[in-house]
Design a protein around this motif. Structure first.
Motif, PDB file in Angstrom:
ATOM      1  N   PHE A  98     -44.582  54.942 -27.722  1.00 14.81           N
ATOM      2  CA  PHE A  98     -43.398  54.604 -28.502  1.00 14.81           C
ATOM      3  C   PHE A  98     -42.807  55.815 -29.214  1.00 14.81           C
ATOM      4  O   PHE A  98     -41.594  55.877 -29.414  1.00 14.81           O
ATOM      5  CB  PHE A  98     -43.681  53.458 -29.478  1.00 14.81           C
ATOM      6  CG  PHE A  98     -43.668  52.117 -28.802  1.00 14.81           C
ATOM      7  CD1 PHE A  98     -42.515  51.640 -28.209  1.00 14.81           C
ATOM      8  CD2 PHE A  98     -44.818  51.344 -28.738  1.00 14.81           C
ATOM      9  CE1 PHE A  98     -42.491  50.409 -27.560  1.00 14.81           C
ATOM     10  CE2 PHE A  98     -44.798  50.116 -28.097  1.00 14.81           C
ATOM     11  CZ  PHE A  98     -43.630  49.653 -27.500  1.00 14.81           C
ATOM     12  N   LYS A  99     -43.624  56.782 -29.573  1.00 11.65           N
ATOM     13  CA  LYS A  99     -43.097  58.031 -30.142  1.00 11.65           C
ATOM     14  C   LYS A  99     -42.287  58.776 -29.082  1.00 11.65           C
ATOM     15  O   LYS A  99     -41.161  59.233 -29.337  1.00 11.65           O
ATOM     16  CB  LYS A  99     -44.251  58.905 -30.667  1.00 11.65           C
ATOM     17  CG  LYS A  99     -43.803  60.211 -31.251  1.00 11.65           C
ATOM     18  CD  LYS A  99     -42.909  60.012 -32.454  1.00 11.65           C
ATOM     19  CE  LYS A  99     -42.489  61.343 -33.036  1.00 11.65           C
ATOM     20  NZ  LYS A  99     -41.311  61.235 -33.868  1.00 11.65           N
ATOM     21  N   LYS A 100     -42.834  58.875 -27.864  1.00  7.69           N
ATOM     22  CA  LYS A 100     -42.107  59.528 -26.771  1.00  7.69           C
ATOM     23  C   LYS A 100     -40.850  58.741 -26.406  1.00  7.69           C
ATOM     24  O   LYS A 100     -39.806  59.319 -26.104  1.00  7.69           O
ATOM     25  CB  LYS A 100     -43.009  59.682 -25.546  1.00  7.69           C
ATOM     26  CG  LYS A 100     -44.077  60.735 -25.713  1.00  7.69           C
ATOM     27  CD  LYS A 100     -44.890  60.884 -24.447  1.00  7.69           C
ATOM     28  CE  LYS A 100     -45.912  61.990 -24.597  1.00  7.69           C
ATOM     29  NZ  LYS A 100     -46.675  62.197 -23.363  1.00  7.69           N
ATOM     30  N   PHE A 101     -40.954  57.411 -26.431  1.00  7.87           N
ATOM     31  CA  PHE A 101     -39.823  56.547 -26.109  1.00  7.87           C
ATOM     32  C   PHE A 101     -38.671  56.772 -27.091  1.00  7.87           C
ATOM     33  O   PHE A 101     -37.519  56.942 -26.687  1.00  7.87           O
ATOM     34  CB  PHE A 101     -40.281  55.082 -26.121  1.00  7.87           C
ATOM     35  CG  PHE A 101     -39.185  54.090 -25.860  1.00  7.87           C
ATOM     36  CD1 PHE A 101     -38.598  53.989 -24.610  1.00  7.87           C
ATOM     37  CD2 PHE A 101     -38.758  53.245 -26.875  1.00  7.87           C
ATOM     38  CE1 PHE A 101     -37.588  53.061 -24.369  1.00  7.87           C
ATOM     39  CE2 PHE A 101     -37.756  52.311 -26.640  1.00  7.87           C
ATOM     40  CZ  PHE A 101     -37.163  52.228 -25.384  1.00  7.87           C
ATOM     41  N   THR A 102     -38.962  56.779 -28.382  1.00  6.72           N
ATOM     42  CA  THR A 102     -37.890  56.990 -29.366  1.00  6.72           C
ATOM     43  C   THR A 102     -37.303  58.399 -29.245  1.00  6.72           C
ATOM     44  O   THR A 102     -36.101  58.576 -29.445  1.00  6.72           O
ATOM     45  CB  THR A 102     -38.375  56.737 -30.807  1.00  6.72           C
ATOM     46  OG1 THR A 102     -39.527  57.511 -31.072  1.00  6.72           O
ATOM     47  CG2 THR A 102     -38.665  55.269 -31.029  1.00  6.72           C
ATOM     48  N   ASN A 103     -38.121  59.375 -28.899  1.00  2.00           N
ATOM     49  CA  ASN A 103     -37.602  60.731 -28.659  1.00  2.00           C
ATOM     50  C   ASN A 103     -36.651  60.744 -27.460  1.00  2.00           C
ATOM     51  O   ASN A 103     -35.606  61.403 -27.495  1.00  2.00           O
ATOM     52  CB  ASN A 103     -38.735  61.726 -28.431  1.00  2.00           C
ATOM     53  CG  ASN A 103     -39.502  62.034 -29.692  1.00  2.00           C
ATOM     54  OD1 ASN A 103     -39.050  61.764 -30.810  1.00  2.00           O
ATOM     55  ND2 ASN A 103     -40.699  62.580 -29.539  1.00  2.00           N
ATOM     56  N   GLU A 104     -36.996  60.010 -26.405  1.00  4.04           N
ATOM     57  CA  GLU A 104     -36.132  59.912 -25.226  1.00  4.04           C
ATOM     58  C   GLU A 104     -34.832  59.206 -25.578  1.00  4.04           C
ATOM     59  O   GLU A 104     -33.761  59.606 -25.124  1.00  4.04           O
ATOM     60  CB  GLU A 104     -36.835  59.156 -24.095  1.00  4.04           C
ATOM     61  CG  GLU A 104     -37.735  60.014 -23.246  1.00  4.04           C
ATOM     62  CD  GLU A 104     -36.955  61.053 -22.460  1.00  4.04           C
ATOM     63  OE1 GLU A 104     -36.115  60.699 -21.613  1.00  4.04           O
ATOM     64  OE2 GLU A 104     -37.179  62.239 -22.724  1.00  4.04           O
ATOM     65  N   VAL A 105     -34.916  58.150 -26.371  1.00  2.00           N
ATOM     66  CA  VAL A 105     -33.713  57.428 -26.793  1.00  2.00           C
ATOM     67  C   VAL A 105     -32.797  58.366 -27.570  1.00  2.00           C
ATOM     68  O   VAL A 105     -31.585  58.406 -27.336  1.00  2.00           O
ATOM     69  CB  VAL A 105     -34.078  56.181 -27.628  1.00  2.00           C
ATOM     70  CG1 VAL A 105     -32.861  55.592 -28.312  1.00  2.00           C
ATOM     71  CG2 VAL A 105     -34.751  55.140 -26.740  1.00  2.00           C
ATOM     72  N   GLU A 106     -33.354  59.134 -28.480  1.00  2.00           N
ATOM     73  CA  GLU A 106     -32.551  60.107 -29.247  1.00  2.00           C
ATOM     74  C   GLU A 106     -31.916  61.145 -28.319  1.00  2.00           C
ATOM     75  O   GLU A 106     -30.757  61.514 -28.502  1.00  2.00           O
ATOM     76  CB  GLU A 106     -33.408  60.800 -30.308  1.00  2.00           C
ATOM     77  CG  GLU A 106     -33.684  59.935 -31.500  1.00  2.00           C
ATOM     78  CD  GLU A 106     -32.411  59.518 -32.236  1.00  2.00           C
ATOM     79  OE1 GLU A 106     -31.520  60.363 -32.474  1.00  2.00           O
ATOM     80  OE2 GLU A 106     -32.296  58.323 -32.557  1.00  2.00           O
ATOM     81  N   ARG A 107     -32.659  61.612 -27.331  1.00  2.00           N
ATOM     82  CA  ARG A 107     -32.121  62.577 -26.369  1.00  2.00           C
ATOM     83  C   ARG A 107     -30.921  61.973 -25.644  1.00  2.00           C
ATOM     84  O   ARG A 107     -29.883  62.611 -25.497  1.00  2.00           O
ATOM     85  CB  ARG A 107     -33.195  62.990 -25.356  1.00  2.00           C
ATOM     86  CG  ARG A 107     -32.687  63.986 -24.303  1.00  2.00           C
ATOM     87  CD  ARG A 107     -33.634  64.129 -23.125  1.00  2.00           C
ATOM     88  NE  ARG A 107     -33.905  62.899 -22.406  1.00  2.00           N
ATOM     89  CZ  ARG A 107     -33.079  62.338 -21.513  1.00  2.00           C
ATOM     90  NH1 ARG A 107     -31.932  62.887 -21.235  1.00  2.00           N
ATOM     91  NH2 ARG A 107     -33.423  61.222 -20.898  1.00  2.00           N
ATOM     92  N   VAL A 108     -31.053  60.718 -25.202  1.00  2.38           N
ATOM     93  CA  VAL A 108     -29.967  60.052 -24.481  1.00  2.38           C
ATOM     94  C   VAL A 108     -28.763  59.854 -25.394  1.00  2.38           C
ATOM     95  O   VAL A 108     -27.627  60.147 -25.007  1.00  2.38           O
ATOM     96  CB  VAL A 108     -30.443  58.689 -23.911  1.00  2.38           C
ATOM     97  CG1 VAL A 108     -29.272  57.863 -23.408  1.00  2.38           C
ATOM     98  CG2 VAL A 108     -31.458  58.903 -22.800  1.00  2.38           C
ATOM     99  N   LEU A 109     -28.983  59.362 -26.592  1.00  2.00           N
ATOM    100  CA  LEU A 109     -27.875  59.076 -27.499  1.00  2.00           C
ATOM    101  C   LEU A 109     -27.120  60.329 -27.934  1.00  2.00           C
ATOM    102  O   LEU A 109     -25.936  60.262 -28.236  1.00  2.00           O
ATOM    103  CB  LEU A 109     -28.372  58.322 -28.734  1.00  2.00           C
ATOM    104  CG  LEU A 109     -28.910  56.916 -28.482  1.00  2.00           C
ATOM    105  CD1 LEU A 109     -29.414  56.297 -29.772  1.00  2.00           C
ATOM    106  CD2 LEU A 109     -27.868  56.026 -27.825  1.00  2.00           C
TER     107      LEU A 109
END
Length: 162
Positions: A7-18
């Protein structure tokens, strides 16, 4: 990988996309979540709400979201629009049926490119069991925006792997 690390990596990926170039959210934030129908109903009822709850807790941008729920199987790609809160309850998945079939990843990308171009974030929840008919075609389909907006969540045996 533990869920905490995922979930830490997931939220980092979401931030990268946004925060990728050209992906500035407008008045209405639109996102898509693609569910591979080869996953079991229990897995979908467990994983998808967890992902959406994590997004809601992560940022205020997910407070008012137009959510496209996409079901992907060999013969069809079905889309329905519903509130994010509705996708977090198990009643949403009442009619869900698992279908173990060989699917073409390129067909999914064609559909996403045509019908989900407005989505600022696309999450694919899959077990990774699909075929790629043409790597050259896939590379062309991913450009210009799918490669920046797509996050793939790999789930096997009810556990999130990556």
């Amino acid at each position: 990988m533990s869920e905490l690390i995922f979930f830490k990596k997931f939220t980092n990926e979401v931030e990268r996309v946004l925060h990728s170039p050209g992906n500035i959210p407008g008045k209405t934030f639109e996102m898509s979540i693609v569910i591979d129908e080869s996953l079991s109903k229990e897995t979908v009822e467990n994983v998808v709400p967890k992902l959406l709850q994590k997004l809601k807790r992560h940022s205020d941008i997910f407070a008012n979201v137009r959510l496209n729920m996409v079901s992907w199987n060999k013969t069809s790609i079905n889309n329905r629009i519903l509130p994010m809160a509705m996708a977090m309850i198990s009643a949403t998945y009442m009619g869900y049926e698992q279908r173990k079939e060989d699917k073409d990843y390129n067909e999914l990308m064609k559909n996403l490119r045509l019908f989900h171009a407005r989505s600022k974030l696309i999450i694919l929840v899959t077990d990774g069991e699909y075929s790629i008919s043409s790597k050259e075609e896939l590379e062309a389909l991913m450009k210009p925006f799918l490669q920046r907006k797509l996050i793939r969540v790999l789930v096997q045996d009810g556990k999130i792997l990556q």
